[in-house]
Write an enzyme that holds these catalytic residues in place. Structure first.
Site, PDB file in Angstrom:
ATOM      1  N   ASP A  55       0.868  -1.119  -0.071  1.00 15.13           N
ATOM      2  CA  ASP A  55       0.045  -0.092  -0.033  1.00 15.13           C
ATOM      3  C   ASP A  55       0.920   1.217   0.000  1.00 15.13           C
ATOM      4  O   ASP A  55       1.648   1.443   0.996  1.00 15.13           O
ATOM      5  CB  ASP A  55      -0.825  -0.235   1.449  1.00 15.13           C
ATOM      6  CG  ASP A  55      -1.819   1.189   1.319  1.00 15.13           C
ATOM      7  OD1 ASP A  55      -1.780   2.178   0.540  1.00 15.13           O
ATOM      8  OD2 ASP A  55      -2.594   1.202   2.397  1.00 15.13           O
ATOM      9  N   ARG A 109       5.889   1.963  10.057  1.00 14.97           N
ATOM     10  CA  ARG A 109       5.948   3.001   9.403  1.00 14.97           C
ATOM     11  C   ARG A 109       6.933   4.191   9.880  1.00 14.97           C
ATOM     12  O   ARG A 109       6.767   4.858  10.836  1.00 14.97           O
ATOM     13  CB  ARG A 109       4.393   3.658   9.229  1.00 14.97           C
ATOM     14  CG  ARG A 109       3.416   2.949   8.692  1.00 14.97           C
ATOM     15  CD  ARG A 109       2.120   3.553   8.645  1.00 14.97           C
ATOM     16  NE  ARG A 109       1.109   2.447   8.185  1.00 14.97           N
ATOM     17  CZ  ARG A 109      -0.252   2.634   8.031  1.00 14.97           C
ATOM     18  NH1 ARG A 109      -0.924   3.641   8.419  1.00 14.97           N
ATOM     19  NH2 ARG A 109      -0.926   1.785   7.317  1.00 14.97           N
ATOM     20  N   GLN A 124      -3.667  -3.157  12.937  1.00 13.02           N
ATOM     21  CA  GLN A 124      -5.160  -2.948  12.653  1.00 13.02           C
ATOM     22  C   GLN A 124      -5.745  -4.352  12.015  1.00 13.02           C
ATOM     23  O   GLN A 124      -5.055  -5.174  11.686  1.00 13.02           O
ATOM     24  CB  GLN A 124      -5.210  -1.851  11.428  1.00 13.02           C
ATOM     25  CG  GLN A 124      -4.569  -2.165  10.314  1.00 13.02           C
ATOM     26  CD  GLN A 124      -4.702  -1.098   9.232  1.00 13.02           C
ATOM     27  OE1 GLN A 124      -4.539   0.383   9.587  1.00 13.02           O
ATOM     28  NE2 GLN A 124      -4.775  -1.228   7.727  1.00 13.02           N
ATOM     29  N   ASP A 244     -13.467   8.153   5.548  1.00 13.50           N
ATOM     30  CA  ASP A 244     -12.935   7.791   6.745  1.00 13.50           C
ATOM     31  C   ASP A 244     -13.754   8.052   7.649  1.00 13.50           C
ATOM     32  O   ASP A 244     -14.654   8.709   7.863  1.00 13.50           O
ATOM     33  CB  ASP A 244     -11.631   8.991   7.180  1.00 13.50           C
ATOM     34  CG  ASP A 244     -10.411   8.704   6.151  1.00 13.50           C
ATOM     35  OD1 ASP A 244     -10.341   7.736   5.562  1.00 13.50           O
ATOM     36  OD2 ASP A 244      -9.567   9.716   6.165  1.00 13.50           O
ATOM     37  N   GLU A 257      -9.132   9.830  13.810  1.00 11.68           N
ATOM     38  CA  GLU A 257      -9.483   8.813  12.658  1.00 11.68           C
ATOM     39  C   GLU A 257      -9.129   7.256  13.028  1.00 11.68           C
ATOM     40  O   GLU A 257      -8.176   6.980  13.731  1.00 11.68           O
ATOM     41  CB  GLU A 257      -8.478   9.112  11.723  1.00 11.68           C
ATOM     42  CG  GLU A 257      -8.690   8.107  10.390  1.00 11.68           C
ATOM     43  CD  GLU A 257      -7.753   8.408   9.209  1.00 11.68           C
ATOM     44  OE1 GLU A 257      -7.267   7.101   8.764  1.00 11.68           O
ATOM     45  OE2 GLU A 257      -7.279   9.277   8.899  1.00 11.68           O
ATOM     46  N   SER A 260      -9.934   3.981   7.743  1.00 15.94           N
ATOM     47  CA  SER A 260     -10.128   4.210   6.190  1.00 15.94           C
ATOM     48  C   SER A 260     -10.612   2.981   5.497  1.00 15.94           C
ATOM     49  O   SER A 260      -9.966   2.038   5.672  1.00 15.94           O
ATOM     50  CB  SER A 260      -8.582   4.696   5.862  1.00 15.94           C
ATOM     51  OG  SER A 260      -8.725   4.939   4.482  1.00 15.94           O
TER      52      SER A 260
END
Length: 343
Positions: A55, A109, A124, A244, A257, A260
């Protein structure tokens, strides 16, 4: 930027927090799988570079890479998410429309700006569901969002049953608004400021159309061109089959958030979005060739932050209170002085 809430009170000790994390994860994933008709599958931590499977997120984040000695030192990379990998599994397993899969996605990340909500470590639930071409519409998207929100509310109530001093804060219903409508309502605010205003007002919102250019010539936020469909309609200002889930965080007094998600690109929207982003060369990659040749099913999917969900439902001030990660020394000290205990 680190947020230190005024007079922050720890509602659960670290040992009890660990028990509560398990309660939330067990409850949420079981009910999500039941409501969306998902089966659990095993996911990769890394994929080979150059396959098009990873991604791209906003298109600027660097994946963590390493060489695989056993494969002639070919490059592999830690996944950012599994948005495209899941779709290949729907095809590989022959999962029928109306059914799907979910998995635990773990990622690194390295470019994240570390604060209350952002960590180097991302965990997640990545889920994906086969749909029919007739399901590629905004009503199907909204129905799916409402289902996820219902599971979220059920999990919040389960936490309250176990820990009655953690009072629920979510509204009964989630509010839908298109990013262009939101821009027109708050034309002088930045996208993040708009999210703050609308989530403070409603408590839980789903912002539709993330990635497409709005009336001011800018997107609300960036999305990669090759998984979510954000350019379906003729009028691109009102385009989008994605969005979102944004909650209002009462502890931090900021938008939060959680997920997504969206209906994924088909062949037409893939080509359109690749051209919009000037990356038509991706059509040569294995994933994109498979999609364009009709080998992959239509699908809807997304990611739901596990640590973020636990942080929100346990009313924690920092994601480091519900996961182990690395933080700058100065941030650790600021949190300690404020009574925020990082794991």
């Amino acid at each position: 930027m680190l947020i230190i809430p005024n007079q922050y009170r720890l509602k659960l000790l670290p040992e009890t927090t660990e028990e509560a994390i398990k309660l939330i994860k067990d409850t949420f994933q079981t009910r999500l799988a039941r409501e969306l008709k998902l089966r659990r599958v095993t996911a990769p931590l890394f994929v080979m570079s150059g396959t098009g499977l990873n991604d791209d997120l906003n298109g600027i984040e660097r994946p963590v890479t390493f060489k695989v000695k056993a494969c002639d030192n070919a490059n592999a990379e830690i996944v950012h998410s599994l948005a495209k990998w899941k779709r290949t599994k729907l095809a590989a397993y022959g999962i029928a429309p109306g059914f799907g899969l979910y998995t635990d996605m773990n990622a690194i990340r390295a470019d994240e700006e570390l604060d209350n909500l952002h960590s180097l470590y991302v965990d997640q639930w990545d889920w994906e569901k086969t749909i029919t071409p007739a399901d590629r519409n905004i009503d199907y998207l909204k129905t799916t969002v409402r289902t996820i929100y219902r599971v979220l509310k059920e999990t919040e109530n389960r936490v309250y049953e176990q820990y009655p001093h953690i009072t629920p804060t979510l509204p009964e219903e989630i509010t839908f608004i298109h990013a262009e409508t939101l821009r027109q309502r708050y034309p002088d605010l930045t996208p993040k400021e708009r999210e703050a205003e609308i989530s403070r007002l409603h408590g839980a919102v789903f912002i539709i159309g993330i990635g497409g250019v709005l009336g001011d010539g800018k997107p609300h936020d960036m999305r990669a061109p090759d998984y979510d469909d954000w350019s379906t309609e003729t009028d691109t200002r009102l385009a989008g089959l994605n969005g979102d889930i944004i909650l209002w965080n009462h502890v931090l007094q900021c938008p939060f958030e959680l997920s997504s998600m969206g209906i994924r690109v088909n062949g037409d929207s893939l080509l359109r979005q690749l051209n919009i982003r000037d990356c038509a060369e991706r059509t040569r990659l294995p994933f994109h060739r498979s999609l364009l040749s009709g080998e992959l099913p239509d699908s809807i999917g997304g990611g739901i932050g596990q640590s973020r969900l636990c942080m929100f439902l346990l009313q924690k001030a920092h994601i480091g209170e519900v996961q182990s990660s690395i933080w700058p020394d100065g941030q650790i000290e600021q949190c300690r002085l404020a009574g925020i205990e990082l794991l």
